[in-house]
Design an enzyme around this catalytic site. Structure first.
Site, PDB file in Angstrom:
ATOM      1  N   SER A 205       0.660  -1.166   0.237  1.00 29.25           N
ATOM      2  CA  SER A 205      -0.173   0.018  -0.054  1.00 29.25           C
ATOM      3  C   SER A 205       1.161   1.309  -0.133  1.00 29.25           C
ATOM      4  CB  SER A 205      -1.069   0.027   1.172  1.00 29.25           C
ATOM      5  OG  SER A 205      -0.283  -0.133   2.437  1.00 29.25           O
ATOM      6  N   HIS A 262       2.286   4.504   4.269  1.00 29.88           N
ATOM      7  CA  HIS A 262       1.224   5.306   3.350  1.00 29.88           C
ATOM      8  C   HIS A 262       1.732   6.561   3.171  1.00 29.88           C
ATOM      9  CE1 HIS A 262      -2.151   2.569   4.841  1.00 29.88           C
ATOM     10  NE2 HIS A 262      -1.140   1.597   4.367  1.00 29.88           N
TER      11      HIS A 262
END
Length: 298
Positions: A205, A262
Site C-alpha cells: 500500500s 502510506h
C-alpha cells in the site's frame, strides 16, 4: 492508455463511444483546448477501433454495431499480461509470495523483512540494524517488505490499486517508468516505516499511495496525458489514510496499519509526479509491528 486520434471539440461522439463499449474496447475521451482526444486501453484493439471510427465517419455505425459477433477475447490472465505485463507480473509475484507464506510461514517472513529476525520462543525478534544488514550485503531487504501480505483482504485490496494505477502508468509511459516508481516507492515507504522503530511490517500500500499521488498529479498538471483519477476515489484514499492514523481504526478492527509507509509513499509519488509533469513530454503516451506473520499491514 494509447492515444488514437484527435477530433473537434464540438463533435458529438456519443454514437462512437457506444459502439466502442459495445465491442468491448476500453477507451476514454479527454479534452485539450478545443479538441477531443480518444485514448484506448489495449493497443491490440487499435485496428478494431479504427474500423469503427471509419464506419462512424461514413454514418454506417448502427449497422456495424448490430451485425456479426465480436471476436473472441483472450483469457483474463493473458489479457492482463498483454495490457500491462509489469503490473500483472508484480501482482503475480505478490500472490505467489502470499501462497508461499501459507506453507513456509515464518521462513518467508524472515527472508523478506527489512532486517533479519530471529525466533526466540514463540516470538520473532529483530536482529541487526538496517545499516548492519546493508553492510552484510542484504540490500534486497530495503524493498522486499512491500511484497509481504498478512491476509487475503490485505492482499486483494493492495493488488486492486496496483492494477488500477499501475496499469495507467505502464500504458501511458511504459513499464520502465512504472518500475522506477515502484522501486523508489518501496524504498521510501519501507524506510519511513522502519524509522518509527517497527521492523515487522509488510504490504504494497505504500506503493499504492505513491502511484495514486503520481497519477493524480499528472492528471491535474498534464490533463492531456490520459491519466485519470476520479475525484471521489482520491477523497476516499486520503480519508482512509487519515482514518487509519486515528484510534477509531483500532476500535473498528483495523489495528497494526503502517501509516508512515502510506504517507511516505504518497509524498514520494507526488514528488515524482511533479517532477515528471514539469517536462512537456512527461505525460506523453505511445502515438507494520507484530511478533509473528501477522505483522503491520501497509
Amino acid at each position: 492508455m494509447y492515444k488514437l486520434l484527435e477530433l473537434p471539440g464540438d463533435l458529438d461522439t456519443r454514437p462512437l463511444r457506444q459502439a466502442l463499449w459495445a465491442h468491448h474496447i476500453g477507451h476514454r475521451f479527454t479534452h485539450q483546448e478545443n479538441r477531443q482526444v480518444l485514448w484506448i486501453a489495449d493497443p491490440d484493439q487499435r485496428d478494431a477501433a479504427a474500423r469503427l471510427i471509419e464506419l462512424w465517419h461514413r454514418g454506417e455505425l448502427d449497422t456495424a454495431s448490430t451485425t456479426g459477433a465480436p471476436r473472441r477475447r483472450p483469457g483474463i490472465t493473458r489479457q492482463a499480461f498483454g495490457q500491462a505485463p509489469f503490473s500483472a507480473g508484480l501482482i503475480a509475484v505478490c500472490v505467489l509470495i502470499f501462497l508461499a507464506m501459507i506453507f513456509a510461514g515464518d521462513a518467508i517472513v524472515r527472508a523478506f523483512t527489512i532486517v533479519p529476525l530471529d525466533i526466540v520462543g514463540q516470538r520473532l525478534v529483530a536482529g541487526d540494524l538496517v545499516s548492519d544488514t546493508l553492510a552484510g550485503g542484504q540490500i534486497w531487504r530495503l524493498f522486499t517488505p512491500a511484497l509481504l501480505h498478512f491476509g487475503w483482504m490485505h492482499l486483494i485490496f493492495n493488488m486492486l490499486w496496483v492494477w488500477y494505477f499501475g496499469r495507467q502508468v505502464e500504458a501511458i509511459q511504459g513499464w520502465r517508468r512504472l518500475g522506477l516508481i515502484v522501486l523508489i516507492a518501496m524504498l521510501a515507504s519501507n524506510l519511513a516505516q522502519y524509522v518509527t522503530g517497527i521492523v515487522l511490517f509488510g504490504g504494497m500500500s505504500g506503493v499504492d499511495y505513491a502511484l495514486l499521488g503520481y497519477v493524480w498529479l499528472m492528471s491535474r498538471r498534464r490533463p492531456e496525458s490520459g491519466f485519470f483519477v476520479p475525484q471521489m476515489l482520491m477523497v476516499f484514499m486520503l480519508v482512509w489514510m487519515v482514518f487509519t492514523m486515528t484510534d477509531l481504526a483500532g476500535a473498528f478492527g483495523f489495528g497494526n496499519v503502517a501509516n508512515e509507509a502510506h504517507l511516505g509513499g504518497l509524498l514520494i509519488g507526488l514528488f515524482m509526479g511533479w517532477f515528471a509533469s514539469r517536462n512537456a513530454s512527461g505525460g506523453a503516451g505511445h502515438d507494520a509491528s507484530g511478533e509473528s506473520s501477522s505483522g503491520e499491514n501497509k
